[in-house]
Design an enzyme around this catalytic site. Sequence first.
Site, short mmCIF file in Angstrom:
data_model
loop_
_atom_site.label_atom_id
_atom_site.label_comp_id
_atom_site.label_asym_id
_atom_site.label_seq_id
_atom_site.Cartn_x
_atom_site.Cartn_y
_atom_site.Cartn_z
N LEU A 1 1.18 -1.06 -0.03
CA LEU A 1 0.06 0.07 -0.07
C LEU A 1 1.43 1.58 -0.16
CD1 LEU A 1 -2.56 -0.87 2.76
CD2 LEU A 1 -3.08 -0.73 0.26
N ASP A 2 0.36 2.46 -0.83
CA ASP A 2 0.88 3.33 -0.86
C ASP A 2 1.19 4.00 0.55
OD1 ASP A 2 1.66 3.26 -3.78
OD2 ASP A 2 -0.42 4.56 -3.54
N PRO A 3 2.30 4.80 0.80
CA PRO A 3 2.66 4.94 2.39
C PRO A 3 1.36 6.60 2.53
CG PRO A 3 4.85 5.95 1.28
CD PRO A 3 3.60 4.67 0.19
N ALA A 9 -1.90 5.51 1.89
CA ALA A 9 -2.96 5.03 1.97
C ALA A 9 -3.14 3.97 4.32
CB ALA A 9 -3.10 3.70 1.14
N ARG A 41 -4.74 5.05 -7.61
CA ARG A 41 -4.18 6.73 -8.46
C ARG A 41 -4.16 6.99 -9.44
NH1 ARG A 41 1.06 6.37 -7.02
NH2 ARG A 41 1.14 4.59 -7.04
#
Length: 319
Positions: A48-50, A52, A182
């Site tokens: 997961l992105d930072p 998120a 995104r």
Amino acid sequence: MSRRRRFKGRDVHGILLLDKPTGLTSNDVLQKVKRIYNAAKAGHTGALDPLATGMLPICLGEATKFSQYLLEADKRYEVTAKLGERTNTSDSDGEVVSTRPVNVALGTLIESLDQFRGPIMQVPSMYSALKHNGRPLYEYAREGIEIEREARPITVFELKLISFEGDEVKLEVHCSKGTYIRSLVDDLGEVLGCGAHVTQLRRTQVATYPYERMLTLEQLECIFEQAKAESIPPREQLDPLLLPMDTAVAALPEVNMLAAVAAYVNQGQAVQVAGAPQSGQVRMTVGPEREFIGVGEIDDEGRVAPKRLVRYHDEHDEE
């Protein structure tokens, strides 16, 4: 000169449903969980992105052998997007690269969402972990290098509009593996003609894992510290929080076999099992207790051939 003995951690197996906090990378939280559990081996099942938050299954021990099945599973997300601004990362962690007025009617938004439902082609973001010549794309992006990316097939099973107020849109997404939320938001912004980027992103489901089984890092740390304060081995409080490793492959059909037959499987041999499917992968269990021993695959002769087996260590765990 004596060599310092390498500390290996303990032999613990299962899957933790972590509620990832914002601001940390998936590897950051993986290492924290590994340390809390004092686990010899750990791996996550799709970064997961930072920015998120939400469900990040952490596989411990032998469960890491089956993490790929969760990587390939469907996911659900709740995402908030800001219209009118496009960023270089397609989220609020990036730099604004264009600003445009927002003149979007509700009907236009609803109609535009139709373009992103079902099987579609998506070009991954430059700020992704996809590899090019052995390097993740985000490394090139940080150096200002644009790499040509091919569109990839994905499927958006559901795309629900939750709310639309001013320049803020909230969506719920149920999608296949490989979907970049995104990029989905960035593409939607371009279709609307105003640009858009993600401001909040939460993963609410991986495969069929229940939302309510998620635990935060704070909860884990509290359980760990409380156990130590009460002179209880932390494992006694932490290990029951793990889901069985075979939940990662719950979607596969089960093939149950006798212990005598399983002995051949554990030696790497293919076996005949009554009632087995004619093709594909299977979840192998043994006896009336249905002990999980791994994943098999039906070979050309209709036998169950071992593909990934569970191997437990005999040595004592280290605290």
